[in-house]
Write a protein that holds these residues in place. Sequence first.
Motif, PDB file in Angstrom:
ATOM      1  N   GLY A  48      31.235  39.228  40.768  1.00 19.52           N
ATOM      2  CA  GLY A  48      30.537  38.789  41.965  1.00 19.52           C
ATOM      3  C   GLY A  48      29.332  39.646  42.247  1.00 19.52           C
ATOM      4  O   GLY A  48      29.262  40.807  41.814  1.00 19.52           O
ATOM      5  N   SER A  49      28.392  39.078  42.984  1.00 18.50           N
ATOM      6  CA  SER A  49      27.155  39.787  43.313  1.00 18.50           C
ATOM      7  C   SER A  49      26.775  39.489  44.752  1.00 18.50           C
ATOM      8  O   SER A  49      26.786  38.327  45.173  1.00 18.50           O
ATOM      9  CB  SER A  49      26.024  39.339  42.373  1.00 18.50           C
ATOM     10  OG  SER A  49      24.804  39.926  42.751  1.00 18.50           O
ATOM     11  N   ILE A  50      26.452  40.557  45.494  1.00 18.00           N
ATOM     12  CA  ILE A  50      25.963  40.409  46.860  1.00 18.00           C
ATOM     13  C   ILE A  50      24.444  40.346  46.788  1.00 18.00           C
ATOM     14  O   ILE A  50      23.811  41.248  46.226  1.00 18.00           O
ATOM     15  CB  ILE A  50      26.393  41.593  47.742  1.00 18.00           C
ATOM     16  CG1 ILE A  50      27.917  41.728  47.720  1.00 18.00           C
ATOM     17  CG2 ILE A  50      25.882  41.405  49.161  1.00 18.00           C
ATOM     18  CD1 ILE A  50      28.659  40.539  48.227  1.00 18.00           C
ATOM     19  N   TRP A  51      23.859  39.272  47.343  1.00 17.87           N
ATOM     20  CA  TRP A  51      22.421  39.079  47.195  1.00 17.87           C
ATOM     21  C   TRP A  51      21.624  40.179  47.872  1.00 17.87           C
ATOM     22  O   TRP A  51      20.639  40.676  47.322  1.00 17.87           O
ATOM     23  CB  TRP A  51      22.039  37.717  47.759  1.00 17.87           C
ATOM     24  CG  TRP A  51      21.059  37.013  46.895  1.00 17.87           C
ATOM     25  CD1 TRP A  51      19.741  36.789  47.161  1.00 17.87           C
ATOM     26  CD2 TRP A  51      21.300  36.452  45.606  1.00 17.87           C
ATOM     27  NE1 TRP A  51      19.163  36.129  46.106  1.00 17.87           N
ATOM     28  CE2 TRP A  51      20.078  35.911  45.141  1.00 17.87           C
ATOM     29  CE3 TRP A  51      22.432  36.376  44.781  1.00 17.87           C
ATOM     30  CZ2 TRP A  51      19.967  35.275  43.910  1.00 17.87           C
ATOM     31  CZ3 TRP A  51      22.311  35.758  43.551  1.00 17.87           C
ATOM     32  CH2 TRP A  51      21.089  35.215  43.130  1.00 17.87           C
ATOM     33  N   SER A  52      22.043  40.583  49.056  1.00 19.59           N
ATOM     34  CA  SER A  52      21.334  41.623  49.799  1.00 19.59           C
ATOM     35  C   SER A  52      21.979  42.967  49.510  1.00 19.59           C
ATOM     36  O   SER A  52      23.141  43.177  49.810  1.00 19.59           O
ATOM     37  CB  SER A  52      21.397  41.326  51.297  1.00 19.59           C
ATOM     38  OG  SER A  52      20.837  42.384  52.042  1.00 19.59           O
ATOM     39  N   GLY A  53      21.245  43.862  48.883  1.00 17.76           N
ATOM     40  CA  GLY A  53      21.796  45.167  48.555  1.00 17.76           C
ATOM     41  C   GLY A  53      22.174  45.322  47.106  1.00 17.76           C
ATOM     42  O   GLY A  53      22.152  46.433  46.569  1.00 17.76           O
ATOM     43  N   GLY A  54      22.536  44.216  46.471  1.00 19.58           N
ATOM     44  CA  GLY A  54      22.766  44.244  45.034  1.00 19.58           C
ATOM     45  C   GLY A  54      24.120  44.719  44.565  1.00 19.58           C
ATOM     46  O   GLY A  54      24.304  44.984  43.381  1.00 19.58           O
ATOM     47  N   SER A  55      25.109  44.838  45.450  1.00 18.50           N
ATOM     48  CA  SER A  55      26.434  45.262  45.003  1.00 18.50           C
ATOM     49  C   SER A  55      27.019  44.243  44.030  1.00 18.50           C
ATOM     50  O   SER A  55      26.815  43.039  44.174  1.00 18.50           O
ATOM     51  CB  SER A  55      27.371  45.404  46.200  1.00 18.50           C
ATOM     52  OG  SER A  55      26.941  46.419  47.069  1.00 18.50           O
ATOM     53  N   THR A  56      27.725  44.755  43.036  1.00 16.10           N
ATOM     54  CA  THR A  56      28.391  43.887  42.066  1.00 16.10           C
ATOM     55  C   THR A  56      29.860  44.282  41.945  1.00 16.10           C
ATOM     56  O   THR A  56      30.228  45.444  42.181  1.00 16.10           O
ATOM     57  CB  THR A  56      27.729  43.974  40.682  1.00 16.10           C
ATOM     58  OG1 THR A  56      27.717  45.342  40.249  1.00 16.10           O
ATOM     59  CG2 THR A  56      26.296  43.456  40.723  1.00 16.10           C
ATOM     60  N   TYR A  57      30.673  43.306  41.580  1.00 18.52           N
ATOM     61  CA  TYR A  57      32.109  43.514  41.484  1.00 18.52           C
ATOM     62  C   TYR A  57      32.618  42.832  40.223  1.00 18.52           C
ATOM     63  O   TYR A  57      32.102  41.786  39.829  1.00 18.52           O
ATOM     64  CB  TYR A  57      32.826  42.927  42.699  1.00 18.52           C
ATOM     65  CG  TYR A  57      32.237  43.339  44.028  1.00 18.52           C
ATOM     66  CD1 TYR A  57      31.433  42.479  44.757  1.00 18.52           C
ATOM     67  CD2 TYR A  57      32.477  44.608  44.541  1.00 18.52           C
ATOM     68  CE1 TYR A  57      30.897  42.856  45.968  1.00 18.52           C
ATOM     69  CE2 TYR A  57      31.936  44.995  45.757  1.00 18.52           C
ATOM     70  CZ  TYR A  57      31.156  44.119  46.468  1.00 18.52           C
ATOM     71  OH  TYR A  57      30.612  44.495  47.663  1.00 18.52           O
ATOM     72  N   TYR A  58      33.651  43.413  39.625  1.00 21.19           N
ATOM     73  CA  TYR A  58      34.209  42.878  38.389  1.00 21.19           C
ATOM     74  C   TYR A  58      35.730  42.906  38.408  1.00 21.19           C
ATOM     75  O   TYR A  58      36.347  43.811  38.975  1.00 21.19           O
ATOM     76  CB  TYR A  58      33.726  43.695  37.188  1.00 21.19           C
ATOM     77  CG  TYR A  58      32.235  43.655  36.996  1.00 21.19           C
ATOM     78  CD1 TYR A  58      31.413  44.631  37.547  1.00 21.19           C
ATOM     79  CD2 TYR A  58      31.644  42.616  36.275  1.00 21.19           C
ATOM     80  CE1 TYR A  58      30.045  44.586  37.381  1.00 21.19           C
ATOM     81  CE2 TYR A  58      30.273  42.566  36.103  1.00 21.19           C
ATOM     82  CZ  TYR A  58      29.478  43.561  36.665  1.00 21.19           C
ATOM     83  OH  TYR A  58      28.127  43.498  36.497  1.00 21.19           O
ATOM     84  N   ALA A  59      36.312  41.932  37.747  1.00 22.32           N
ATOM     85  CA  ALA A  59      37.741  41.993  37.484  1.00 22.32           C
ATOM     86  C   ALA A  59      37.992  43.099  36.462  1.00 22.32           C
ATOM     87  O   ALA A  59      37.157  43.355  35.590  1.00 22.32           O
ATOM     88  CB  ALA A  59      38.231  40.651  36.943  1.00 22.32           C
ATOM     89  N   ASP A  60      39.143  43.728  36.563  1.00 24.40           N
ATOM     90  CA  ASP A  60      39.461  44.821  35.631  1.00 24.40           C
ATOM     91  C   ASP A  60      39.421  44.356  34.180  1.00 24.40           C
ATOM     92  O   ASP A  60      39.047  45.129  33.288  1.00 24.40           O
ATOM     93  CB  ASP A  60      40.848  45.379  35.950  1.00 24.40           C
ATOM     94  CG  ASP A  60      40.870  46.177  37.244  1.00 24.40           C
ATOM     95  OD1 ASP A  60      41.972  46.391  37.775  1.00 24.40           O
ATOM     96  OD2 ASP A  60      39.786  46.583  37.725  1.00 24.40           O
ATOM     97  N   SER A  61      39.771  43.122  33.950  1.00 26.58           N
ATOM     98  CA  SER A  61      39.863  42.602  32.580  1.00 26.58           C
ATOM     99  C   SER A  61      38.498  42.470  31.897  1.00 26.58           C
ATOM    100  O   SER A  61      38.439  42.357  30.669  1.00 26.58           O
ATOM    101  CB  SER A  61      40.562  41.239  32.584  1.00 26.58           C
ATOM    102  OG  SER A  61      39.856  40.330  33.395  1.00 26.58           O
ATOM    103  N   VAL A  62      37.416  42.499  32.676  1.00 24.05           N
ATOM    104  CA  VAL A  62      36.086  42.322  32.072  1.00 24.05           C
ATOM    105  C   VAL A  62      35.173  43.522  32.284  1.00 24.05           C
ATOM    106  O   VAL A  62      34.043  43.534  31.768  1.00 24.05           O
ATOM    107  CB  VAL A  62      35.399  41.041  32.596  1.00 24.05           C
ATOM    108  CG1 VAL A  62      36.303  39.829  32.413  1.00 24.05           C
ATOM    109  CG2 VAL A  62      34.979  41.186  34.055  1.00 24.05           C
TER     110      VAL A  62
END
Length: 126
Positions: A48-62
Amino acid sequence: QVQLVESGGGLVQAGGSLRLSCAASGRTFSTMGWFRQAPGREREFVAGSIWSGGSTYYADSVKGRFTISRDNARITVYLQMNSLKPEDTAVYYCAASPLTYYSSKDYTRPGGYDYWGQGTQVTVSS
């Protein structure tokens, strides 16, 4: 009319790479993400990606193999997938929400997204 149009899926050998694209139109979004669903399994969060600020998130598997990025001007989000494994085989869906999610309980939940793409098949052969 809001649309999410995905492209870039296909067949690749294990260890190979693919890049998925999702072009949004009709409005802007605060959170965009990728989910996947394999046969007989529930849809699961990938990145996932937050448009404002640029935070990104990932599942552990990837983590360490996949990278989510975006083009703000084109309202497009990408998923670069490297070191692909047979267990990555699934239909990949782009998802978008007008809300900003910072908690994993929110951005990993399919029900938190209002808009979905049509899905693109990714098949990784062993």
